[in-house]
Design a protein around this motif. Sequence first.
Motif, PDB file in Angstrom:
ATOM      1  N   PHE A  99      14.789 -16.383  10.271  1.00  0.00           N
ATOM      2  CA  PHE A  99      15.490 -15.238  11.268  1.00  0.00           C
ATOM      3  C   PHE A  99      14.923 -13.857  10.812  1.00  0.00           C
ATOM      4  CE2 PHE A  99      19.180 -12.151  11.108  1.00  0.00           C
ATOM      5  CZ  PHE A  99      19.947 -12.766  11.818  1.00  0.00           C
ATOM      6  N   PHE A 100      14.403 -13.398   9.919  1.00  0.00           N
ATOM      7  CA  PHE A 100      14.121 -12.090   9.613  1.00  0.00           C
ATOM      8  C   PHE A 100      12.485 -11.871  10.030  1.00  0.00           C
ATOM      9  CE2 PHE A 100      17.640 -11.623   6.538  1.00  0.00           C
ATOM     10  CZ  PHE A 100      18.272 -10.620   7.280  1.00  0.00           C
ATOM     11  N   ALA A 101      11.937 -13.035  10.265  1.00  0.00           N
ATOM     12  CA  ALA A 101      10.496 -12.721  10.849  1.00  0.00           C
ATOM     13  C   ALA A 101      10.384 -12.073  12.084  1.00  0.00           C
ATOM     14  CB  ALA A 101       9.834 -14.296  10.902  1.00  0.00           C
ATOM     15  N   ALA A 102      11.631 -12.545  12.924  1.00  0.00           N
ATOM     16  CA  ALA A 102      11.573 -11.792  14.277  1.00  0.00           C
ATOM     17  C   ALA A 102      12.332 -10.477  14.366  1.00  0.00           C
ATOM     18  CB  ALA A 102      12.352 -12.786  15.309  1.00  0.00           C
ATOM     19  N   HIS A 103      13.127 -10.309  13.507  1.00  0.00           N
ATOM     20  CA  HIS A 103      14.488  -9.493  13.921  1.00  0.00           C
ATOM     21  C   HIS A 103      14.109  -7.946  13.466  1.00  0.00           C
ATOM     22  CE1 HIS A 103      16.877 -12.665  14.887  1.00  0.00           C
ATOM     23  NE2 HIS A 103      17.833 -12.110  15.106  1.00  0.00           N
ATOM     24  N   HIS A 104      13.310  -7.531  12.932  1.00  0.00           N
ATOM     25  CA  HIS A 104      13.207  -6.129  12.647  1.00  0.00           C
ATOM     26  C   HIS A 104      11.795  -5.701  12.389  1.00  0.00           C
ATOM     27  CE1 HIS A 104      15.003  -2.506  10.928  1.00  0.00           C
ATOM     28  NE2 HIS A 104      16.073  -2.777  11.313  1.00  0.00           N
ATOM     29  N   PRO A 105      11.554  -4.545  13.091  1.00  0.00           N
ATOM     30  CA  PRO A 105      10.331  -3.773  12.873  1.00  0.00           C
ATOM     31  C   PRO A 105       9.963  -3.329  11.274  1.00  0.00           C
ATOM     32  CG  PRO A 105      11.724  -2.566  14.450  1.00  0.00           C
ATOM     33  CD  PRO A 105      12.428  -3.823  13.857  1.00  0.00           C
ATOM     34  N   LYS A 106      11.161  -2.598  11.029  1.00  0.00           N
ATOM     35  CA  LYS A 106      10.834  -1.912   9.592  1.00  0.00           C
ATOM     36  C   LYS A 106      11.369  -2.463   8.199  1.00  0.00           C
ATOM     37  CE  LYS A 106      10.370   2.350  11.098  1.00  0.00           C
ATOM     38  NZ  LYS A 106       9.183   3.305  10.729  1.00  0.00           N
ATOM     39  N   LEU A 107      11.809  -3.887   8.479  1.00  0.00           N
ATOM     40  CA  LEU A 107      12.274  -4.627   7.419  1.00  0.00           C
ATOM     41  C   LEU A 107      11.487  -6.099   7.386  1.00  0.00           C
ATOM     42  CD1 LEU A 107      15.969  -4.332   7.276  1.00  0.00           C
ATOM     43  CD2 LEU A 107      14.591  -2.887   6.095  1.00  0.00           C
ATOM     44  N   LYS A 108      10.337  -5.973   6.692  1.00  0.00           N
ATOM     45  CA  LYS A 108       9.623  -7.323   6.656  1.00  0.00           C
ATOM     46  C   LYS A 108       9.515  -7.932   5.443  1.00  0.00           C
ATOM     47  CE  LYS A 108       4.905  -8.392   8.317  1.00  0.00           C
ATOM     48  NZ  LYS A 108       5.436  -9.646   8.547  1.00  0.00           N
ATOM     49  N   ILE A 109       9.749  -9.290   5.396  1.00  0.00           N
ATOM     50  CA  ILE A 109       9.920 -10.017   4.289  1.00  0.00           C
ATOM     51  C   ILE A 109       8.038 -10.121   3.933  1.00  0.00           C
ATOM     52  CG2 ILE A 109      10.311 -12.238   2.975  1.00  0.00           C
ATOM     53  CD1 ILE A 109      12.780 -12.317   4.564  1.00  0.00           C
ATOM     54  N   VAL A 110       7.606  -9.755   2.828  1.00  0.00           N
ATOM     55  CA  VAL A 110       6.163  -9.851   2.517  1.00  0.00           C
ATOM     56  C   VAL A 110       5.830 -10.836   1.575  1.00  0.00           C
ATOM     57  CG1 VAL A 110       5.875  -7.565   3.435  1.00  0.00           C
ATOM     58  CG2 VAL A 110       6.166  -7.995   0.771  1.00  0.00           C
ATOM     59  N   ALA A 111       6.920 -11.585   0.937  1.00  0.00           N
ATOM     60  CA  ALA A 111       6.625 -12.343  -0.154  1.00  0.00           C
ATOM     61  C   ALA A 111       7.841 -13.137  -0.258  1.00  0.00           C
ATOM     62  CB  ALA A 111       6.024 -11.509  -1.459  1.00  0.00           C
ATOM     63  N   ALA A 112       7.392 -14.620  -0.650  1.00  0.00           N
ATOM     64  CA  ALA A 112       8.479 -15.673  -0.905  1.00  0.00           C
ATOM     65  C   ALA A 112       8.092 -16.118  -2.226  1.00  0.00           C
ATOM     66  CB  ALA A 112       8.683 -16.724   0.250  1.00  0.00           C
ATOM     67  N   PHE A 113       9.210 -16.604  -2.992  1.00  0.00           N
ATOM     68  CA  PHE A 113       8.903 -17.124  -4.265  1.00  0.00           C
ATOM     69  C   PHE A 113       9.533 -18.378  -4.579  1.00  0.00           C
ATOM     70  CE2 PHE A 113       7.845 -12.744  -4.620  1.00  0.00           C
ATOM     71  CZ  PHE A 113       6.719 -12.707  -5.073  1.00  0.00           C
ATOM     72  N   ASP A 114       9.233 -19.316  -5.080  1.00  0.00           N
ATOM     73  CA  ASP A 114       9.846 -20.586  -5.483  1.00  0.00           C
ATOM     74  C   ASP A 114       8.959 -21.214  -6.630  1.00  0.00           C
ATOM     75  OD1 ASP A 114      12.042 -22.325  -3.540  1.00  0.00           O
ATOM     76  OD2 ASP A 114      11.157 -23.404  -5.280  1.00  0.00           O
ATOM     77  N   ASP A 115       9.673 -22.006  -7.427  1.00  0.00           N
ATOM     78  CA  ASP A 115       9.161 -22.870  -8.480  1.00  0.00           C
ATOM     79  C   ASP A 115       8.647 -24.301  -8.107  1.00  0.00           C
ATOM     80  OD1 ASP A 115      11.573 -23.801  -8.759  1.00  0.00           O
ATOM     81  OD2 ASP A 115      12.074 -22.880 -10.449  1.00  0.00           O
ATOM     82  N   ASP A 116       9.094 -24.671  -6.823  1.00  0.00           N
ATOM     83  CA  ASP A 116       8.713 -25.935  -6.641  1.00  0.00           C
ATOM     84  C   ASP A 116       7.076 -25.890  -5.912  1.00  0.00           C
ATOM     85  OD1 ASP A 116       7.994 -28.402  -5.174  1.00  0.00           O
ATOM     86  OD2 ASP A 116       9.953 -28.415  -4.047  1.00  0.00           O
ATOM     87  N   PRO A 117       6.368 -26.676  -6.921  1.00  0.00           N
ATOM     88  CA  PRO A 117       4.714 -26.696  -6.410  1.00  0.00           C
ATOM     89  C   PRO A 117       4.399 -27.257  -5.156  1.00  0.00           C
ATOM     90  CG  PRO A 117       5.199 -28.209  -8.016  1.00  0.00           C
ATOM     91  CD  PRO A 117       6.519 -27.379  -8.067  1.00  0.00           C
ATOM     92  N   PHE A 118       5.486 -27.969  -4.394  1.00  0.00           N
ATOM     93  CA  PHE A 118       5.142 -28.410  -2.829  1.00  0.00           C
ATOM     94  C   PHE A 118       5.268 -27.211  -2.077  1.00  0.00           C
ATOM     95  CE2 PHE A 118       6.006 -32.630  -5.059  1.00  0.00           C
ATOM     96  CZ  PHE A 118       4.825 -33.068  -4.621  1.00  0.00           C
ATOM     97  N   LYS A 119       6.047 -26.295  -2.574  1.00  0.00           N
ATOM     98  CA  LYS A 119       6.134 -24.927  -1.669  1.00  0.00           C
ATOM     99  C   LYS A 119       5.338 -23.985  -1.829  1.00  0.00           C
ATOM    100  CE  LYS A 119      11.141 -26.107  -1.212  1.00  0.00           C
ATOM    101  NZ  LYS A 119      12.391 -25.932  -1.954  1.00  0.00           N
ATOM    102  N   THR A 120       5.121 -23.653  -3.330  1.00  0.00           N
ATOM    103  CA  THR A 120       3.921 -22.515  -3.671  1.00  0.00           C
ATOM    104  C   THR A 120       2.404 -22.818  -2.947  1.00  0.00           C
ATOM    105  OG1 THR A 120       3.359 -23.456  -5.767  1.00  0.00           O
ATOM    106  CG2 THR A 120       5.098 -21.890  -5.708  1.00  0.00           C
ATOM    107  N   GLY A 121       1.924 -21.719  -2.361  1.00  0.00           N
ATOM    108  CA  GLY A 121       0.542 -21.772  -1.848  1.00  0.00           C
ATOM    109  C   GLY A 121       0.768 -21.749  -0.588  1.00  0.00           C
ATOM    110  N   ARG A 122       1.758 -22.051   0.143  1.00  0.00           N
ATOM    111  CA  ARG A 122       1.906 -22.648   1.458  1.00  0.00           C
ATOM    112  C   ARG A 122       2.360 -21.282   2.135  1.00  0.00           C
ATOM    113  NH1 ARG A 122       5.651 -27.047   2.520  1.00  0.00           N
ATOM    114  NH2 ARG A 122       5.271 -26.378   4.631  1.00  0.00           N
ATOM    115  N   VAL A 123       2.003 -21.313   3.586  1.00  0.00           N
ATOM    116  CA  VAL A 123       2.735 -19.986   4.225  1.00  0.00           C
ATOM    117  C   VAL A 123       3.922 -20.577   5.090  1.00  0.00           C
ATOM    118  CG1 VAL A 123       2.263 -18.701   6.235  1.00  0.00           C
ATOM    119  CG2 VAL A 123       0.638 -18.730   4.351  1.00  0.00           C
ATOM    120  N   ILE A 124       5.289 -19.941   4.984  1.00  0.00           N
ATOM    121  CA  ILE A 124       6.213 -20.610   5.554  1.00  0.00           C
ATOM    122  C   ILE A 124       6.814 -19.544   6.425  1.00  0.00           C
ATOM    123  CG2 ILE A 124       8.664 -21.486   4.927  1.00  0.00           C
ATOM    124  CD1 ILE A 124       7.430 -22.401   2.259  1.00  0.00           C
ATOM    125  N   HIS A 125       7.044 -19.797   7.741  1.00  0.00           N
ATOM    126  CA  HIS A 125       7.594 -18.966   8.848  1.00  0.00           C
ATOM    127  C   HIS A 125       6.702 -17.454   8.593  1.00  0.00           C
ATOM    128  CE1 HIS A 125      10.350 -21.309  10.260  1.00  0.00           C
ATOM    129  NE2 HIS A 125      11.273 -21.682   8.964  1.00  0.00           N
TER     130      HIS A 125
END
Lengths: 211, 211
Positions: A99-125
């Motif tokens: 949702f936020f990847a598209a919506h806002h020029p000034k607010l940018k999600i620059v890092a995501a965090f999880d403790d599931d090793p199947f998710k970490t290290g990947r690029v999601i959206h």
Amino acid sequence: MHQAPHKTIERLSMYRRLLNAAKAGGQSSVYSHNLAEMSGSTAAQVRRDLMEVGCHGNPKTGYAIDDLIEQIGLFLDHPAGEPIALIGVGNLGRALLHFFAAHHPKLKIVAAFDDDPFKTGRVIHGCHCYDMGEVQNIIKAKHINVALLTVPADAAQGVAEKLVDAGVSGLLNFAPQRLRLPNHITVEDMDMTTALEKTAFLARQNGNGRQ
Amino acid sequence: MHQAPHKTIERLSMYRRLLNAAKAGGQSSVYSHNLAEMSGSTAAQVRRDLMEVGCHGNPKTGYAIDDLIEQIGLFLDHPAGEPIALIGVGNLGRALLHFFAAHHPKLKIVAAFDDDPFKTGRVIHGCHCYDMGEVQNIIKAKHINVALLTVPADAAQGVAEKLVDAGVSGLLNFAPQRLRLPNHITVEDMDMTTALEKTAFLARQNGNGRQ
DNA sequence: TAGATTGTTAATCGATTAACAATC
DNA sequence: TAGATTGTTAATCGATTAACAATC
């Protein structure tokens, strides 16, 4: 100097969205009653809100849209843009990344965090997912001040404290859990369960009476 | 008779969640100041809210948790449970299907709708996904009164009108779009863009001053 | 000028907070 | 009884609404 009321901040955000749409539609000026009509507010309220951010209109021509968008931007946005973290890459976390990847020029999600090793290290959206163990280092390194909290309720308090320790001062909390944090930390709760209960209650009370 | 304020409804929802947790932890009674502590409210506020729903305590023993949970339930919930529709099975829609599948005994999403033929006909997080063309028939057939709106902003107004025509009287709107609907329809906006802008603004204003 | 709109001040409204008598 | 808590009323606070003079 005085603080703008919270409601004014919310309305300014809405006005800006409407103004951007109006500009895209070719308009160059609006009257307070136009903006009131579009936003569901009143003309007097709109004028008061716009005065709050230093916008001035003119009885003949109304307000210049470009000026409004600029002034609201100067008021609401960090000039350099705001780097944001998202904690908890579950179903909701991924939806918000999208949702936020598209919506806002000034607010940018620059890092995501999880403790599931199947998710970490990947690029999601478009956003890199780090291991939770790195959260404090990365928040400091990237000068992140604001975080979206999409972890399960029972993890929310602990994670929030870690974030605050690392320097975060604003949290948008999607966990159905009250956070106890120092007063200078801003917590905005998006409690979807409560919102749905309230909607159902009011619908029954005001609605068409169908049982 | 008077209407309970909207804030009271929200707090009651929160109290109930806390009370359920306290009950699961083996407690059988609470004082107003306990509930205030847990919910971030004040003791006086808690007492006023509880009086609103007809709960009475006792200076010696406080309030009986079972009684509170029951009275809040009688006040907030539809006795038979509330069937709910979700419109728009995108990333956010799927996340909400997942979120609400677990969370509430009385609020149940009984039908999802989308116009993507790859989604319709399937069961997603336990909920059947119908084609948008069927929305009015199914809402009438299932006596649905409340809907979650997770369609793109430019589709929201049109879809909302269809829903209202079919008999829906409460909408929880996730589209960043103001809906213009008759006054007797309850619209609760979950505007995540505005919420994030507000969080970032307040964090900068109240925060630790880091730029 | 005439008329609609802006900017500003006063009145209203609703909700929260504080105060306190009643109660167990 | 003594002391903490409940239930209720009054005071405060903040935001919205209404009113109106100033302006183009």
